[in-house]
Write a protein that holds these residues in place. Structure first.
Motif, PDB file in Angstrom:
ATOM      1  N   PRO A 124      31.220   1.717   6.872  1.00 33.18           N
ATOM      2  CA  PRO A 124      30.353   0.553   6.635  1.00 33.18           C
ATOM      3  C   PRO A 124      30.626  -0.479   4.208  1.00 33.18           C
ATOM      4  CG  PRO A 124      28.841   2.015   6.562  1.00 33.18           C
ATOM      5  CD  PRO A 124      30.456   2.947   6.756  1.00 33.18           C
ATOM      6  N   TRP A 125      30.923  -1.431   4.828  1.00 35.47           N
ATOM      7  CA  TRP A 125      30.875  -2.020   3.627  1.00 35.47           C
ATOM      8  C   TRP A 125      30.445  -3.199   3.127  1.00 35.47           C
ATOM      9  CZ3 TRP A 125      35.429  -5.542   2.557  1.00 35.47           C
ATOM     10  CH2 TRP A 125      36.437  -5.760   3.816  1.00 35.47           C
ATOM     11  N   THR A 126      30.391  -3.639   1.907  1.00 37.86           N
ATOM     12  CA  THR A 126      29.259  -4.698   1.393  1.00 37.86           C
ATOM     13  C   THR A 126      30.303  -6.401   1.433  1.00 37.86           C
ATOM     14  OG1 THR A 126      28.797  -4.224  -0.733  1.00 37.86           O
ATOM     15  CG2 THR A 126      27.527  -3.656   0.800  1.00 37.86           C
ATOM     16  N   GLU A 127      29.516  -7.372   1.025  1.00 39.11           N
ATOM     17  CA  GLU A 127      30.152  -8.812   0.500  1.00 39.11           C
ATOM     18  C   GLU A 127      30.593  -7.896  -0.598  1.00 39.11           C
ATOM     19  OE1 GLU A 127      31.496 -10.996   2.403  1.00 39.11           O
ATOM     20  OE2 GLU A 127      30.727 -10.116   3.989  1.00 39.11           O
ATOM     21  N   GLU A 128      29.583  -8.011  -1.461  1.00 37.00           N
ATOM     22  CA  GLU A 128      30.182  -7.558  -2.951  1.00 37.00           C
ATOM     23  C   GLU A 128      31.716  -6.226  -2.706  1.00 37.00           C
ATOM     24  OE1 GLU A 128      26.987  -5.466  -4.847  1.00 37.00           O
ATOM     25  OE2 GLU A 128      28.518  -4.862  -7.271  1.00 37.00           O
ATOM     26  N   MET A 129      31.592  -5.175  -1.805  1.00 36.20           N
ATOM     27  CA  MET A 129      32.851  -4.772  -2.303  1.00 36.20           C
ATOM     28  C   MET A 129      34.222  -5.713  -1.591  1.00 36.20           C
ATOM     29  SD  MET A 129      31.962  -1.147  -0.263  1.00 36.20           S
ATOM     30  CE  MET A 129      33.437  -0.382  -0.298  1.00 36.20           C
ATOM     31  N   LYS A 140      42.985 -11.393   0.595  1.00 38.70           N
ATOM     32  CA  LYS A 140      41.979 -11.848   0.853  1.00 38.70           C
ATOM     33  C   LYS A 140      41.028 -10.728   2.485  1.00 38.70           C
ATOM     34  CE  LYS A 140      40.279 -15.832   3.548  1.00 38.70           C
ATOM     35  NZ  LYS A 140      38.554 -15.486   3.571  1.00 38.70           N
ATOM     36  N   ALA A 141      40.068 -10.077   2.320  1.00 39.32           N
ATOM     37  CA  ALA A 141      40.337  -8.930   3.123  1.00 39.32           C
ATOM     38  C   ALA A 141      39.068  -9.573   4.339  1.00 39.32           C
ATOM     39  CB  ALA A 141      38.964  -7.916   1.903  1.00 39.32           C
ATOM     40  N   ARG A 185      24.851   5.048  -1.669  1.00 37.05           N
ATOM     41  CA  ARG A 185      25.989   3.940  -2.272  1.00 37.05           C
ATOM     42  C   ARG A 185      25.797   2.656  -1.804  1.00 37.05           C
ATOM     43  NH1 ARG A 185      29.926   6.982   2.185  1.00 37.05           N
ATOM     44  NH2 ARG A 185      27.939   6.787   2.784  1.00 37.05           N
ATOM     45  N   LYS A 186      24.511   2.383  -0.810  1.00 37.28           N
ATOM     46  CA  LYS A 186      23.221   0.730  -0.784  1.00 37.28           C
ATOM     47  C   LYS A 186      25.181   0.425   0.233  1.00 37.28           C
ATOM     48  CE  LYS A 186      19.859  -0.150  -3.432  1.00 37.28           C
ATOM     49  NZ  LYS A 186      19.510   1.561  -2.907  1.00 37.28           N
ATOM     50  N   VAL A 187      25.662   1.173   0.952  1.00 32.00           N
ATOM     51  CA  VAL A 187      26.689   0.560   2.166  1.00 32.00           C
ATOM     52  C   VAL A 187      26.688  -0.293   3.234  1.00 32.00           C
ATOM     53  CG1 VAL A 187      28.424   3.210   1.869  1.00 32.00           C
ATOM     54  CG2 VAL A 187      27.055   2.997   3.747  1.00 32.00           C
ATOM     55  N   TYR A 188      25.092  -0.168   3.644  1.00 34.53           N
ATOM     56  CA  TYR A 188      24.944  -1.309   4.840  1.00 34.53           C
ATOM     57  C   TYR A 188      24.836  -3.132   3.566  1.00 34.53           C
ATOM     58  CZ  TYR A 188      25.752   1.528   7.632  1.00 34.53           C
ATOM     59  OH  TYR A 188      26.111   2.689   8.576  1.00 34.53           O
ATOM     60  N   GLU A 189      24.156  -4.182   3.997  1.00 37.22           N
ATOM     61  CA  GLU A 189      24.205  -5.405   3.086  1.00 37.22           C
ATOM     62  C   GLU A 189      22.188  -4.927   3.368  1.00 37.22           C
ATOM     63  OE1 GLU A 189      25.935  -7.285   1.560  1.00 37.22           O
ATOM     64  OE2 GLU A 189      26.943  -7.686   2.302  1.00 37.22           O
ATOM     65  N   ASP A 190      21.515  -5.577   2.937  1.00 34.24           N
ATOM     66  CA  ASP A 190      20.080  -5.261   3.310  1.00 34.24           C
ATOM     67  C   ASP A 190      20.072  -6.915   3.876  1.00 34.24           C
ATOM     68  OD1 ASP A 190      19.017  -3.994   1.498  1.00 34.24           O
ATOM     69  OD2 ASP A 190      19.786  -4.789   0.030  1.00 34.24           O
ATOM     70  N   LYS A 191      19.333  -6.619   5.558  1.00 38.59           N
ATOM     71  CA  LYS A 191      19.279  -7.566   6.220  1.00 38.59           C
ATOM     72  C   LYS A 191      17.975  -7.595   7.040  1.00 38.59           C
ATOM     73  CE  LYS A 191      23.006 -10.201   6.781  1.00 38.59           C
ATOM     74  NZ  LYS A 191      24.099  -9.807   6.949  1.00 38.59           N
TER      75      LYS A 191
END
Ligand code: DLL
Length: 437
Positions: free
Chosen positions: A215-220, A231-232, A431-437
């Motif tokens: 998992p990775w976030t928009e911030e990452m 571009k990722a 780490r907060k790897v998942y976005e809060d949704k």
């Protein structure tokens, strides 16, 4: 240059896709019923015969498959072709003992390569590109999966594999890599390391990254795009279904298109198993439509997600899935290695340590750290620092060989790990790897 690798199917109408999936599902159900004892027994128990599967709606009549089923039939019990037709084996990352072992026929490998080529094209790669593969090669599906996709597209493949960051950066610079594939946390690390080494990434040809496996976030994403000047793109997959190549982002980056000519995705309520409609969160389940060697039906991924059939501006008609939004179980992915707290517990019990432990996962900069705090029990109690340090090193070595990663071990005094009234809190993931949704 086409926007699609397989335009006819990636942009097919829903009716065409339904028809193709139905035909393939009917054939696949027959194949698994005839060749995999577990499916035959389960379907017989449910009184479902292959002839009862006539439409996509009938999918829900079929039994689910779980990771436990794969462990119970380890290593080859779910293989549906003779071993003489299996030309490749891959396995799930990180753990010893009963890993998940999967097989491919030559045709399965060809499909896998195609699925991985599609994700490269969707991210804007062409055959003119040099694809730098920093996913690990070996039993893990990342390296060889992306390698196959790059080869299929006709790119120049640079099979670097993971590790040795200074060498990665030298190769990227000297060989002129255009596309990078690795885990997002490693991409962050490469970005940081490039800055430290004084490499101006805006001067490198590198322009695309395809990142997944954790998992990775928009911030990452923003961090990687800035530090590597690329571009990722997000790509999703799992060993049981094929590895990378299950779903991929297009230029719109509004969810990942599932390769629907080869896989059916469902979202279910994890408690009841009932299918959920578009837009509702639930457990992601996959069925393989074309794989012959290891054809899973209704495999419960334990990943939580949402799907949408809304039209995508890129022109692809394949359904889109969200980034995984969490897990139904307690699996952690630490430095690309899938890890269950139960594996930590097994090591502790095997060495007669206390089962009162806590796993603390954190990320400093781009690097994951993992610490296991364990209460000393009577057998292992000591107030001598040298004894404690010795036991901690022993445990670290044992974890290293059992898990494939080395946590920092801290032996703590009895009764210091917080007790919980309900389920024990085994994992503290900071780490907060998942976005809060
Ligand atoms: O990680 C396959 C892969 C390799 C995918 C390279 C993408 C790129 P496993 O080791 O079996 O397979 O781990 C599968 O990783 O169930 C998810 O929980 C997680 N995962 C994979 N991709 C993503 C992603 C490979 N893009 C497990 N975002 C899956 C979040 C992901 N989680």
């Amino acid at each position: 240059m086409s926007k699609y690798f397989s335009p006819e199917v990636e942009t097919a109408s829903r009716e065409e896709l339904d028809k193709l999936q139905t035909e393939r599902l009917i054939e696949q159900v027959k194949h698994v019923y005839d060749n995999v004892p577990l499916y035959r027994e389960r379907m017989d128990k449910l009184k479902v015969k292959p002839e009862d599967i006539k439409s996509l709606d009938d999918l829900k009549k079929l039994p689910f498959t779980s990771k436990q089923d794969l462990r119970d039939t380890y290593p080859y019990g779910m293989f549906a072709v003779p071993m003489s037709e299996v030309t490749r084996i891959q396995a799930s990352s990180g753990t010893t003992g009963k890993q998940i072992v999967v097989g491919y026929t030559d045709d399965d490998l060809d499909v896998w390569d195609t699925c991985c080529a599609r994700q490269l094209v969707a991210a804007g790669a062409t055959k003119e590109d040099k694809v730098h593969v920093s996913y690990g090669y070996g039993l893990f599906t990342g390296g060889l999966g992306l390698h196959g996709g790059s080869h299929k597209l006709g790119c120049t493949t640079i099979p670097v594999s993971s590790g040795n960051t200074a060498r990665q950066l030298t190769i990227m610079k000297d060989f002129g890599s255009d596309v990078l594939g690795c885990t997002p946390s490693y991409a962050m690390y490469l970005g940081e390391s490039a800055a430290k080494a004084g490499i101006d990434t805006s001067k490198l040809p590198l322009r695309i990254g395809i990142f997944g496996a954790e998992p990775w976030t928009e911030e990452m994403r923003r961090n990687i795009e800035k530090s590597l000047n690329i571009k990722a793109y997000d790509i999703y997959g799992l060993t049981e279904i094929c590895g990378p190549g299950v779903a991929y982002e297009c230029a719109e980056q509004k969810g990942m298109h599932v390769n629907e000519d080869h896989f059916i995705i469902e979202i279910i309520d994890p408690e009841t198993g009932e299918p959920k409609p578009d837009g509702e969160k639930g457990e992601i389940v996959f069925s393989c439509l074309t794989k012959k060697a290891f054809p899973l039906l209704r495999f419960r991924t334990k990943d939580i997600g949402i799907i949408t059939h809304e039209k995508c501006a890129c022109g692809r008609t394949f359904v889109r899935m969200s980034k995984p939004l969490g897990r139904v179980d307690d699996m952690l992915i630490v430095r690309g290695v899938n890890l269950f707290p139960s594996q930590i517990e097994a090591v502790l019990l095997g060495m007669n340590h206390s089962p009162n432990y806590q796993i603390i996962v954190d990320r400093s900069g781009s690097l994951d750290s993992i610490e296991v705090d364990i209460e000393m029990n009577e057998e292992h109690f000591s107030d001598k620092t040298s004894d404690i340090t010795k036991m901690e090193r022993e445990l670290e070595n044992e974890f290293k060989s059992a898990l494939g990663i080395t946590p920092k071990v801290k032996l703590v005094s009895p009764d210091t790990i917080p007790r919980s009234e309900g389920k024990a809190v085994r994992v503290v993931d900071k780490r907060k790897v998942y976005e809060d949704k």
